[in-house]
Design a protein around this motif. Structure first.
Motif, PDB file in Angstrom:
ATOM      1  N   PHE A   1       0.839  -1.195   0.000  1.00  0.00           N
ATOM      2  CA  PHE A   1       0.000   0.000   0.000  1.00  0.00           C
ATOM      3  C   PHE A   1       0.874   1.245   0.000  1.00  0.00           C
ATOM      4  N   THR A   2       0.425   2.252  -0.747  1.00  0.00           N
ATOM      5  CA  THR A   2       1.184   3.499  -0.832  1.00  0.00           C
ATOM      6  C   THR A   2       0.455   4.667  -0.163  1.00  0.00           C
ATOM      7  N   THR A   3      -0.814   4.455   0.245  1.00  0.00           N
ATOM      8  CA  THR A   3      -1.570   5.522   0.908  1.00  0.00           C
ATOM      9  C   THR A   3      -2.299   4.970   2.128  1.00  0.00           C
ATOM     10  N   GLY A   4      -2.577   5.858   3.043  1.00  0.00           N
ATOM     11  CA  GLY A   4      -3.381   5.489   4.211  1.00  0.00           C
ATOM     12  C   GLY A   4      -4.786   5.078   3.813  1.00  0.00           C
ATOM     13  N   GLN A   5      -5.325   5.702   2.771  1.00  0.00           N
ATOM     14  CA  GLN A   5      -6.671   5.372   2.321  1.00  0.00           C
ATOM     15  C   GLN A   5      -6.759   3.925   1.855  1.00  0.00           C
ATOM     16  N   GLN A   6      -5.705   3.424   1.207  1.00  0.00           N
ATOM     17  CA  GLN A   6      -5.698   2.015   0.789  1.00  0.00           C
ATOM     18  C   GLN A   6      -5.771   1.098   2.005  1.00  0.00           C
ATOM     19  N   MET A   7      -5.087   1.463   3.080  1.00  0.00           N
ATOM     20  CA  MET A   7      -5.131   0.677   4.311  1.00  0.00           C
ATOM     21  C   MET A   7      -6.527   0.711   4.919  1.00  0.00           C
ATOM     22  N   ILE A   8      -7.109   1.890   4.973  1.00  0.00           N
ATOM     23  CA  ILE A   8      -8.467   2.044   5.505  1.00  0.00           C
ATOM     24  C   ILE A   8      -9.447   1.210   4.686  1.00  0.00           C
ATOM     25  N   ASP A   9      -9.358   1.296   3.365  1.00  0.00           N
ATOM     26  CA  ASP A   9     -10.265   0.548   2.488  1.00  0.00           C
ATOM     27  C   ASP A   9     -10.119  -0.959   2.675  1.00  0.00           C
ATOM     28  N   ALA A  10      -8.888  -1.424   2.863  1.00  0.00           N
ATOM     29  CA  ALA A  10      -8.646  -2.866   3.016  1.00  0.00           C
ATOM     30  C   ALA A  10      -9.216  -3.407   4.321  1.00  0.00           C
ATOM     31  N   CYS A  11      -9.408  -2.544   5.304  1.00  0.00           N
ATOM     32  CA  CYS A  11      -9.879  -2.986   6.621  1.00  0.00           C
ATOM     33  C   CYS A  11     -11.397  -2.939   6.782  1.00  0.00           C
TER      34      CYS A  11
END
Length: 135
Positions: A41-51
């Motif tokens: 992941f390159t952004t915090g939003q990608q982490m949020i979306d994955a969770c």
């Protein structure tokens, strides 16, 4: 009422790393820190979306199971990135559908309190270390 729930969530998030969760939940995050996918992941939003919990699963969870899952949220400690802890918790609640659902359930506070009551509380304070500060 929401302020109280935010405060309880803050305390439980803070304490959640202290003891290992022995109870097996019915759903777990498919991608977490330590996974190869997470590292990509390159952004915090990608982490949020994955969770995010899938809506079908979210609606089927008991409130107790949802509370346990929320306390294992991989980004739960992100509240520390803000100068105000309660504001940070409100951002986490806003960004994570699990916490959002939990705060909207009538028995959400009750289930959080059940978890809180099971956290071990130290009944004695550590003895102070004696030091000689004479010059």
């Amino acid at each position: 009422m929401k302020k109280i729930m935010y405060s309880i969530i803050l305390v439980l998030i803070t304490l959640s790393g202290i003891i290992a969760q022995e109870k097996k939940t019915i759903w777990d995050y498919p991608v977490k820190p330590g996974y190869r996918e997470w590292a990509a992941f390159t952004t915090g939003q990608q982490m949020i979306d994955a969770c995010q919990i899938p809506n079908k699963v979210l609606k089927a969870l008991t409130t107790g199971d949802l509370a346990e899952i929320c306390l294992n949220y991989p980004l739960r400690l992100d509240y520390k990135a803000y100068s105000d802890d309660r504001f940070g918790v409100s951002i986490i609640i806003e960004n994570f559908n699990g916490f959002k659902e939990l705060t909207n359930r009538k028995d959400g506070m009750v289930e959080l309190m059940k978890i809180y009551k099971n956290f071990p509380i130290a009944t004695t304070l550590p003895l102070p270390v004696s030091r000689d500060y004479t010059i």
